[in-house]
Design an enzyme around this catalytic site. Structure first.
Site, PDB file in Angstrom:
ATOM      1  N   ARG A   1     106.178  26.869 -10.922  1.00 16.43           N
ATOM      2  CA  ARG A   1     106.495  25.871  -9.890  1.00 16.43           C
ATOM      3  C   ARG A   1     107.988  25.611  -9.778  1.00 16.43           C
ATOM      4  O   ARG A   1     108.433  24.967  -8.835  1.00 16.43           O
ATOM      5  CB  ARG A   1     105.746  24.566 -10.164  1.00 16.43           C
ATOM      6  CG  ARG A   1     106.085  23.881 -11.459  1.00 16.43           C
ATOM      7  CD  ARG A   1     105.281  22.609 -11.565  1.00 16.43           C
ATOM      8  NE  ARG A   1     105.527  21.948 -12.830  1.00 16.43           N
ATOM      9  CZ  ARG A   1     105.459  20.640 -13.004  1.00 16.43           C
ATOM     10  NH1 ARG A   1     105.161  19.873 -11.987  1.00 16.43           N
ATOM     11  NH2 ARG A   1     105.673  20.111 -14.186  1.00 16.43           N
TER      12      ARG A   1
ATOM     13  N   HIS B   1     119.820  12.851 -18.703  1.00 16.01           N
ATOM     14  CA  HIS B   1     119.758  11.565 -19.399  1.00 16.01           C
ATOM     15  C   HIS B   1     120.003  10.408 -18.432  1.00 16.01           C
ATOM     16  O   HIS B   1     119.407   9.335 -18.575  1.00 16.01           O
ATOM     17  CB  HIS B   1     120.803  11.515 -20.523  1.00 16.01           C
ATOM     18  CG  HIS B   1     120.372  12.209 -21.768  1.00 16.01           C
ATOM     19  ND1 HIS B   1     119.120  12.027 -22.308  1.00 16.01           N
ATOM     20  CD2 HIS B   1     121.011  13.076 -22.589  1.00 16.01           C
ATOM     21  CE1 HIS B   1     119.020  12.748 -23.408  1.00 16.01           C
ATOM     22  NE2 HIS B   1     120.149  13.398 -23.599  1.00 16.01           N
TER      23      HIS B   1
ATOM     24  N   ASN C   1      99.558  19.934 -15.094  1.00 19.64           N
ATOM     25  CA  ASN C   1     100.788  20.639 -14.717  1.00 19.64           C
ATOM     26  C   ASN C   1     100.748  22.089 -15.198  1.00 19.64           C
ATOM     27  O   ASN C   1     100.917  23.032 -14.422  1.00 19.64           O
ATOM     28  CB  ASN C   1     102.012  19.930 -15.297  1.00 19.64           C
ATOM     29  CG  ASN C   1     102.108  18.485 -14.841  1.00 19.64           C
ATOM     30  OD1 ASN C   1     101.381  18.051 -13.955  1.00 19.64           O
ATOM     31  ND2 ASN C   1     102.990  17.741 -15.447  1.00 19.64           N
ATOM     32  N   ASP C   2     100.523  22.268 -16.503  1.00 17.53           N
ATOM     33  CA  ASP C   2     100.458  23.627 -17.049  1.00 17.53           C
ATOM     34  C   ASP C   2      99.165  24.335 -16.667  1.00 17.53           C
ATOM     35  O   ASP C   2      99.164  25.544 -16.421  1.00 17.53           O
ATOM     36  CB  ASP C   2     100.610  23.599 -18.575  1.00 17.53           C
ATOM     37  CG  ASP C   2     102.065  23.570 -19.012  1.00 17.53           C
ATOM     38  OD1 ASP C   2     102.940  23.843 -18.164  1.00 17.53           O
ATOM     39  OD2 ASP C   2     102.337  23.282 -20.188  1.00 17.53           O
TER      40      ASP C   2
ATOM     41  N   CYS D   1      96.306  13.649 -18.229  1.00 19.19           N
ATOM     42  CA  CYS D   1      97.650  13.090 -18.343  1.00 19.19           C
ATOM     43  C   CYS D   1      98.683  13.858 -17.522  1.00 19.19           C
ATOM     44  O   CYS D   1      99.870  13.603 -17.625  1.00 19.19           O
ATOM     45  CB  CYS D   1      98.086  13.027 -19.805  1.00 19.19           C
ATOM     46  SG  CYS D   1      98.052  14.626 -20.645  1.00 19.19           S
TER      47      CYS D   1
ATOM     48  N   GLU E   1      95.178  22.674 -21.255  1.00 18.84           N
ATOM     49  CA  GLU E   1      96.229  23.059 -20.311  1.00 18.84           C
ATOM     50  C   GLU E   1      96.330  24.572 -20.160  1.00 18.84           C
ATOM     51  O   GLU E   1      97.225  25.076 -19.489  1.00 18.84           O
ATOM     52  CB  GLU E   1      97.574  22.464 -20.742  1.00 18.84           C
ATOM     53  CG  GLU E   1      97.919  22.703 -22.191  1.00 18.84           C
ATOM     54  CD  GLU E   1      99.076  21.842 -22.670  1.00 18.84           C
ATOM     55  OE1 GLU E   1      99.864  21.362 -21.837  1.00 18.84           O
ATOM     56  OE2 GLU E   1      99.188  21.657 -23.892  1.00 18.84           O
TER      57      GLU E   1
ATOM     58  N   ARG F   1     100.521  12.800 -28.734  1.00 15.17           N
ATOM     59  CA  ARG F   1     100.529  14.262 -28.659  1.00 15.17           C
ATOM     60  C   ARG F   1     101.566  14.782 -29.646  1.00 15.17           C
ATOM     61  O   ARG F   1     102.704  14.312 -29.662  1.00 15.17           O
ATOM     62  CB  ARG F   1     100.888  14.730 -27.239  1.00 15.17           C
ATOM     63  CG  ARG F   1     100.923  16.264 -27.122  1.00 15.17           C
ATOM     64  CD  ARG F   1     101.266  16.708 -25.704  1.00 15.17           C
ATOM     65  NE  ARG F   1     102.652  16.434 -25.358  1.00 15.17           N
ATOM     66  CZ  ARG F   1     103.156  16.580 -24.134  1.00 15.17           C
ATOM     67  NH1 ARG F   1     102.376  16.968 -23.144  1.00 15.17           N
ATOM     68  NH2 ARG F   1     104.428  16.314 -23.892  1.00 15.17           N
TER      69      ARG F   1
ATOM     70  N   ARG G   1     104.517  11.157 -25.646  1.00 15.31           N
ATOM     71  CA  ARG G   1     105.240  12.426 -25.796  1.00 15.31           C
ATOM     72  C   ARG G   1     106.197  12.312 -26.979  1.00 15.31           C
ATOM     73  O   ARG G   1     107.318  11.840 -26.833  1.00 15.31           O
ATOM     74  CB  ARG G   1     106.027  12.741 -24.525  1.00 15.31           C
ATOM     75  CG  ARG G   1     105.204  12.881 -23.266  1.00 15.31           C
ATOM     76  CD  ARG G   1     106.124  13.262 -22.104  1.00 15.31           C
ATOM     77  NE  ARG G   1     105.426  13.412 -20.856  1.00 15.31           N
ATOM     78  CZ  ARG G   1     105.310  12.460 -19.927  1.00 15.31           C
ATOM     79  NH1 ARG G   1     105.853  11.261 -20.152  1.00 15.31           N
ATOM     80  NH2 ARG G   1     104.660  12.685 -18.802  1.00 15.31           N
TER      81      ARG G   1
END
EC number: 2.7.3.9
Length: 575
Positions: free
Chosen positions: A465, A189, A454-455, A502, A431, A332, A296
């Protein structure tokens, strides 16, 4: 000079203010039966004081950080006032005949230990939240002074073992120039809030509090991930020059804010931003993003004790859509699972969570979650330009099922007399290799694609990764990944649809011209990357980028592709 984990970019020069925790000393001597009532009263007094402080922090966070970040402290308050926690602490106090401070410390320490031992990065970092609550409660029970970071009077770079969310929210931003901590990660956070505040921050240094004293002069280079302690004159000059250069670049890039991402030969693409909360819309606007390519929504579901209601979601989505003022926002649906868990959802412990019950798989099984979110999205679509996309899709059957759900919900909303955009665009995240290979079939079912590199890279190359032993194999510029990306773009164009991206690759300057030449229609990235990508696109011919992409797709290795890009950038003076 030390380094850590780059949490929030920027450069800061100033004196260190080292936050030394006043050590909590607990009296472990047993209490007598006639002292129990007094200790119970001390517990309630301490808790009431802690609640009052957190309410004040929450109000301050609401003003400076926005509703979503302030919700963190709603979560803290819910934990602090939890009846089961209260019962556990008081039961321990009475049965073990210990004072209120010892009882509270013991029970909350058990929770911290339990979370810290779970093999999940997100939950490990939530242990810091419980530690924050424990420290505040115990200090209030003991009557100890709690530092108010909103009352810092001199310009300083804060140095701490850790900064809790409540401490970060209190920062006096007129005086705090940057933050360096011993522990923490990019998803903590503290890091998330530092980025929202655009405050330079490096976390996870392991040793900064041991090496720095209050009053030491620091340079926090959160561009190159370096902290200079009492730097030399030449180091100061060097970093001042870098700061000036960055300021000049920012000023030049700011001139592009309202200009389109259009190539020298007239090819137009969209450069848009990824966001997680309404607060992030400020950065998108400031950096000239032409819309939101990825909202997101899972952040709405985190750091709370129960699912957000349809109404809560509707308000959040409506705020973002209205803030974007006619520019497209792509929402999304909840992408929970994998590395993101919810304490209240009771997700199963899986051997391979990234390949398990996550994202749209949860939503299709838990229809009440899916329906509430889609109803909120549809209702928000009446207030601006909105599209919805689904993560972790692998088949045509899934998207057909989801489209049927949307039509059912539209019928419900019509019956209720609620407004919505009947022509809302529906898309999928590409993805998984399955979605990429089946793109020609999926393109017939949806309005657009958004490639999550990424995925897609992780699944295509079978590389975790996060695994330090094989992370060097993770490369989104691998020929197989690029081949799938090109396949997806071509499949969408064959059906008259568009494709965005994205994942991190969309904001990578070395990949921009390659993706442009491959025909990518929309680049979605962190807002801070928007000006640089826009500048690059505006300084190249689309036809040249197309030749670059066609040539690169014939290369058998990532190294050869990288070399080709390097030569192109040099030849066109784009470095």
């Amino acid at each position: 000079m030390i380094s850590g984990i780059l949490a929030s970019p920027g450069i800061a020069f100033g004196k260190a203010l080292v936050l030394k925790e006043e050590k909590i000393v607990l009296d472990t001597q047993k209490i007598t039966d006639d002292q129990i009532d007094a200790e119970v009263a001390r517990f309630y007094e301490g808790r009431n004081a802690a609640v009052e402080q957190l309410n004040s922090i929450r109000e301050r966070a609401l003003i400076s950080l926005g509703e979503e970040k302030a919700a963190i402290f709603e979560g803290h308050l819910m934990i602090l006032e939890d009846e089961e926690l209260e019962e556990e602490i008081l039961d321990y106090l009475r049965s073990n005949k210990v004072n209120a401070g010892v009882a509270a410390s013991k029970i909350l320490d058990q929770q911290v230990t339990m979370l810290s031992e779970i093999d999940d990065e997100y939950l490990k970092e939530r242990a810091g939240d419980i530690r924050d609550i424990a420290n505040r409660l115990v200090k209030n029970i003991l009557g100890m002074y709690i530092v108010d970071l909103g009352d810092i009077q001199e310009e300083s770079i804060l140095v701490a073992y850790d900064l809790t969310p409540s401490e970060t929210a209190q920062l006096n931003l007129e005086k705090v120039l940057g933050v360096v901590t011993d522990i923490g990660g990019r998803t903590s956070h503290t890091s998330i809030m530092a980025r929202s505040l655009e405050l330079p921050a490096i976390v996870g240094t392991n040793k900064v509090t041991k090496l720095v004293n209050t009053g030491d002069y620091l340079i926090l280079d959160a561009i190159n991930n370096q902290v200079y302690i009492n730097p030399t004159a030449s180091q100061i000059d060097e970093l001042k020059a870098l700061e000036a250069k960055i300021s000049e670049e920012k000023a030049e890039l700011a001139k592009l804010k309202d200009l389109p991402a259009i190539t020298l030969d007239g090819h137009k693409v969209d450069v848009v931003a990824n966001i997680g909360t309404i607060r992030d819309c400020d950065g998108a606007e400031r950096n000239g993003a032409e819309g939101i390519g990825l909202y997101r929504t899972e952040f709405l579901f985190m750091d709370r004790e129960q699912l957000p209601t349809e109404e809560e979601q509707f308000i959040a989505y409506k705020q973002v859509v209205e803030a974007m003022n006619g520019r497209l926002t792509v929402i999304r649906t909840m992408d929970i699972g994998g590395d993101k868990e919810l304490s209240y959802l009771d997700l199963p412990k899986e051997m391979n969570p990234f390949l398990g019950w996550r994202a749209i798989r949860i939503a299709l099984d838990r229809r009440e979650i899916l329906n509430a979110q889609l109803r909120a999205v549809l209702r928000a679509s009446a207030f601006g330009k909105l599209a919805v996309m689904f993560p972790m899709i692998i088949s045509v059957e899934e998207i057909r099922e989801l489209k049927a759900v949307i039509e059912t919900l539209k019928a419900e909303l019509r019956e209720e007399g609620r407004l919505f955009d009947n022509n809302i665009q529906v898309g999928v995240m590409v993805e998984t290799p399955s979605a990429a290979v089946n793109a020609k079939f999926l393109a017939k079912e949806v309005d657009f694609f958004s490639i999550g590199t990424n995925d897609l890279t992780q699944y295509t190359l079978a590389v975790d990764r996060g695994n330090e032993f094989i992370s060097h194999l993770y490369n989104p510029m691998h020929p197989s990944v690029l081949g799938l990306i090109k396949q997806v773009i071509d499949a969408s164009h064959a059906e008259g649809k568009w494709t965005g991206m994205c994942g991190e690759l969309a904001g990578d300057e070395r990949a921009t011209l390659l993706l442009l030449g491959m025909g990518l229609d929309e680049f979605s990235m962190s807002a801070i990357s928007v000006p640089r990508i826009k500048k690059l696109i505006r300084n190249v011919n689309f036809q040249d980028a197309k030749v670059l992409a066609d040539t690169a797709l014939q290369k058998p290795t990532a190294a050869e592709i990288d070399q080709l890009i390097e030569e192109f950038l040099l030849e066109n003076s784009l470095n």
